[in-house]
Design a protein around this motif. Structure first.
Motif, PDB file in Angstrom:
ATOM      1  N   VAL A 132      38.056  34.632  45.003  1.00  0.00           N
ATOM      2  CA  VAL A 132      39.365  33.977  44.956  1.00  0.00           C
ATOM      3  C   VAL A 132      40.478  35.017  45.047  1.00  0.00           C
ATOM      4  CG1 VAL A 132      40.918  32.646  43.469  1.00  0.00           C
ATOM      5  CG2 VAL A 132      38.526  31.967  43.696  1.00  0.00           C
ATOM      6  N   LEU A 133      40.343  36.115  44.311  1.00  0.00           N
ATOM      7  CA  LEU A 133      41.365  37.162  44.360  1.00  0.00           C
ATOM      8  C   LEU A 133      41.442  37.798  45.748  1.00  0.00           C
ATOM      9  CD1 LEU A 133      40.845  38.867  40.888  1.00  0.00           C
ATOM     10  CD2 LEU A 133      42.721  37.370  41.590  1.00  0.00           C
ATOM     11  N   ALA A 134      40.288  37.970  46.392  1.00  0.00           N
ATOM     12  CA  ALA A 134      40.290  38.519  47.750  1.00  0.00           C
ATOM     13  C   ALA A 134      41.008  37.582  48.714  1.00  0.00           C
ATOM     14  CB  ALA A 134      38.855  38.776  48.215  1.00  0.00           C
ATOM     15  N   MET A 135      40.777  36.290  48.550  1.00  0.00           N
ATOM     16  CA  MET A 135      41.471  35.320  49.414  1.00  0.00           C
ATOM     17  C   MET A 135      42.978  35.338  49.144  1.00  0.00           C
ATOM     18  SD  MET A 135      39.278  33.669  51.402  1.00  0.00           S
ATOM     19  CE  MET A 135      40.034  32.112  51.781  1.00  0.00           C
ATOM     20  N   ARG A 136      43.363  35.540  47.886  1.00  0.00           N
ATOM     21  CA  ARG A 136      44.779  35.572  47.522  1.00  0.00           C
ATOM     22  C   ARG A 136      45.524  36.745  48.152  1.00  0.00           C
ATOM     23  NH1 ARG A 136      47.614  31.934  43.999  1.00  0.00           N
ATOM     24  NH2 ARG A 136      46.038  30.409  43.485  1.00  0.00           N
ATOM     25  N   VAL A 137      44.835  37.870  48.335  1.00  0.00           N
ATOM     26  CA  VAL A 137      45.510  39.029  48.904  1.00  0.00           C
ATOM     27  C   VAL A 137      45.431  39.045  50.430  1.00  0.00           C
ATOM     28  CG1 VAL A 137      45.219  40.436  46.845  1.00  0.00           C
ATOM     29  CG2 VAL A 137      43.496  40.547  48.645  1.00  0.00           C
ATOM     30  N   GLY A 138      44.906  37.976  51.016  1.00  0.00           N
ATOM     31  CA  GLY A 138      44.933  37.858  52.467  1.00  0.00           C
ATOM     32  C   GLY A 138      43.649  38.195  53.185  1.00  0.00           C
ATOM     33  N   THR A 139      42.578  38.417  52.469  1.00  0.00           N
ATOM     34  CA  THR A 139      41.296  38.696  53.114  1.00  0.00           C
ATOM     35  C   THR A 139      40.784  37.421  53.763  1.00  0.00           C
ATOM     36  OG1 THR A 139      40.831  40.298  51.384  1.00  0.00           O
ATOM     37  CG2 THR A 139      38.971  39.575  52.700  1.00  0.00           C
ATOM     38  N   GLY A 140      40.154  37.561  54.897  1.00  0.00           N
ATOM     39  CA  GLY A 140      39.584  36.396  55.566  1.00  0.00           C
ATOM     40  C   GLY A 140      38.460  35.786  54.740  1.00  0.00           C
ATOM     41  N   GLU A 141      38.132  34.532  55.057  1.00  0.00           N
ATOM     42  CA  GLU A 141      37.124  33.828  54.268  1.00  0.00           C
ATOM     43  C   GLU A 141      35.755  34.504  54.353  1.00  0.00           C
ATOM     44  OE1 GLU A 141      35.336  29.342  53.571  1.00  0.00           O
ATOM     45  OE2 GLU A 141      36.994  29.640  54.978  1.00  0.00           O
ATOM     46  N   ALA A 142      35.377  34.946  55.539  1.00  0.00           N
ATOM     47  CA  ALA A 142      34.070  35.602  55.695  1.00  0.00           C
ATOM     48  C   ALA A 142      34.008  36.895  54.877  1.00  0.00           C
ATOM     49  CB  ALA A 142      33.800  35.893  57.165  1.00  0.00           C
ATOM     50  N   ASN A 143      35.076  37.682  54.937  1.00  0.00           N
ATOM     51  CA  ASN A 143      35.103  38.927  54.159  1.00  0.00           C
ATOM     52  C   ASN A 143      35.116  38.644  52.658  1.00  0.00           C
ATOM     53  OD1 ASN A 143      35.046  40.587  56.397  1.00  0.00           O
ATOM     54  ND2 ASN A 143      37.274  40.678  56.554  1.00  0.00           N
ATOM     55  N   ALA A 144      35.828  37.602  52.243  1.00  0.00           N
ATOM     56  CA  ALA A 144      35.853  37.234  50.828  1.00  0.00           C
ATOM     57  C   ALA A 144      34.462  36.813  50.356  1.00  0.00           C
ATOM     58  CB  ALA A 144      36.862  36.125  50.583  1.00  0.00           C
ATOM     59  N   ASN A 145      33.726  36.118  51.213  1.00  0.00           N
ATOM     60  CA  ASN A 145      32.356  35.727  50.858  1.00  0.00           C
ATOM     61  C   ASN A 145      31.460  36.952  50.706  1.00  0.00           C
ATOM     62  OD1 ASN A 145      33.020  33.021  50.892  1.00  0.00           O
ATOM     63  ND2 ASN A 145      32.326  32.699  52.989  1.00  0.00           N
ATOM     64  N   VAL A 146      31.626  37.920  51.611  1.00  0.00           N
ATOM     65  CA  VAL A 146      30.825  39.143  51.525  1.00  0.00           C
ATOM     66  C   VAL A 146      31.184  39.915  50.259  1.00  0.00           C
ATOM     67  CG1 VAL A 146      30.411  41.388  52.614  1.00  0.00           C
ATOM     68  CG2 VAL A 146      30.420  39.300  53.994  1.00  0.00           C
ATOM     69  N   ILE A 147      32.463  39.951  49.917  1.00  0.00           N
ATOM     70  CA  ILE A 147      32.885  40.623  48.683  1.00  0.00           C
ATOM     71  C   ILE A 147      32.216  39.971  47.480  1.00  0.00           C
ATOM     72  CG2 ILE A 147      34.870  40.936  47.134  1.00  0.00           C
ATOM     73  CD1 ILE A 147      36.545  41.463  49.695  1.00  0.00           C
ATOM     74  N   ALA A 148      32.203  38.629  47.443  1.00  0.00           N
ATOM     75  CA  ALA A 148      31.561  37.925  46.329  1.00  0.00           C
ATOM     76  C   ALA A 148      30.071  38.229  46.272  1.00  0.00           C
ATOM     77  CB  ALA A 148      31.794  36.427  46.454  1.00  0.00           C
ATOM     78  N   LEU A 149      29.421  38.257  47.442  1.00  0.00           N
ATOM     79  CA  LEU A 149      27.992  38.554  47.480  1.00  0.00           C
ATOM     80  C   LEU A 149      27.688  39.986  47.036  1.00  0.00           C
ATOM     81  CD1 LEU A 149      26.978  36.731  50.779  1.00  0.00           C
ATOM     82  CD2 LEU A 149      26.347  36.088  48.448  1.00  0.00           C
ATOM     83  N   ALA A 150      28.609  40.899  47.273  1.00  0.00           N
ATOM     84  CA  ALA A 150      28.415  42.285  46.838  1.00  0.00           C
ATOM     85  C   ALA A 150      28.752  42.460  45.359  1.00  0.00           C
ATOM     86  CB  ALA A 150      29.276  43.222  47.686  1.00  0.00           C
ATOM     87  N   VAL A 151      29.753  41.725  44.875  1.00  0.00           N
ATOM     88  CA  VAL A 151      30.195  41.887  43.489  1.00  0.00           C
ATOM     89  C   VAL A 151      29.162  41.358  42.498  1.00  0.00           C
ATOM     90  CG1 VAL A 151      31.880  41.004  41.810  1.00  0.00           C
ATOM     91  CG2 VAL A 151      32.669  41.990  43.954  1.00  0.00           C
ATOM     92  N   MET A 152      28.492  40.261  42.836  1.00  0.00           N
ATOM     93  CA  MET A 152      27.578  39.637  41.869  1.00  0.00           C
ATOM     94  C   MET A 152      26.479  40.585  41.392  1.00  0.00           C
ATOM     95  SD  MET A 152      24.606  38.047  41.139  1.00  0.00           S
ATOM     96  CE  MET A 152      24.092  36.945  39.872  1.00  0.00           C
ATOM     97  N   PRO A 153      25.681  41.206  42.268  1.00  0.00           N
ATOM     98  CA  PRO A 153      24.635  42.107  41.739  1.00  0.00           C
ATOM     99  C   PRO A 153      25.202  43.358  41.066  1.00  0.00           C
ATOM    100  CG  PRO A 153      24.659  42.155  44.143  1.00  0.00           C
ATOM    101  CD  PRO A 153      25.591  41.066  43.724  1.00  0.00           C
ATOM    102  N   LEU A 154      26.346  43.836  41.566  1.00  0.00           N
ATOM    103  CA  LEU A 154      26.957  45.003  40.918  1.00  0.00           C
ATOM    104  C   LEU A 154      27.441  44.662  39.509  1.00  0.00           C
ATOM    105  CD1 LEU A 154      28.964  46.494  43.916  1.00  0.00           C
ATOM    106  CD2 LEU A 154      26.869  47.387  42.896  1.00  0.00           C
TER     107      LEU A 154
END
Length: 193
Positions: A132-154
């Motif tokens: 959600v924060l990535a989408m708020r700062v203007g990241t595209g939806e696909a990139n925001a999804n990848v960020i979420a997928l990377a953040v969860m295991p980390l």
């Protein structure tokens, strides 16, 4: 010149983190501060290397960290005294009971549920908040999804590390609540906005 300094700093942070972790693990009692500082230095090395040249830089910094670990392990193997038989470690991890000790199954099951069930749920909340924060700062939806997928295991790895370093159950629950509240901020922003 600044680019080379950035990559050199990343390599130094990565190797220093490995050295600090080795020192922390050699102490008779575990130290949350030293362990956290060691992992933070390794993470800083990855961030600096990623800022320098993306995935290639991260791979260079991690390879240097692994090389430092290999050197430390090789030194420990050569420097350790040889003995007639293997020496039993005096550090107990309380994995198995010794003698007539009770099994503490309830405590072990609760720890498992905290690490294997509660921590991934909280990490998922953090990942959704990061998306959600990535989408708020203007990241595209696909990139925001990848960020979420990377953040969860980390987040799960970091949270599990912090939880397992705590000796009190109440502190573990407080940590879970704090991390869940932080992750919920992004979800609340999405619901409000």
């Amino acid at each position: 010149m600044a680019a080379e300094a950035l990559l050199a700093s990343a390599a130094a942070a990565s190797t220093a983190g490995v050295g600090l972790l080795r020192f922390a693990w050699s102490l008779p009692r575990r130290s949350l501060v030293l362990n956290s500082l060691g992992w933070a230095a390794v993470f800083l090395g990855c961030v600096l290397a990623g800022a320098h040249s993306g995935a290639w830089g991260i791979s260079i910094a991690t390879m240097l960290g692994m090389a430092a670990a290999l050197v430390l392990l090789a030194y420990a193997a050569v420097a350790s005294p040889s003995s007639a038989g293997p020496k039993v470690s005096n550090r107990r991890v309380r994995m198995l009971p010794e003698g007539n000790e009770p099994l503490h199954l309830r405590r072990r099951i609760i720890t498992f549920l905290i690490i294997a069930v509660a921590a991934p749920v909280v990490s998922t909340i953090i990942a959704v908040g990061a998306r959600v924060l990535a989408m708020r700062v203007g990241t595209g939806e696909a990139n925001a999804n990848v960020i979420a997928l990377a953040v969860m295991p980390l987040a799960w790895t970091a949270l599990s590390h912090v939880l397992l370093m705590q000796e009190e159950r109440s502190t573990q629950v407080k940590m879970l609540m704090i991390w869940a509240a932080i992750g919920s901020l992004g979800v609340i922003l999405e619901l409000v906005g």
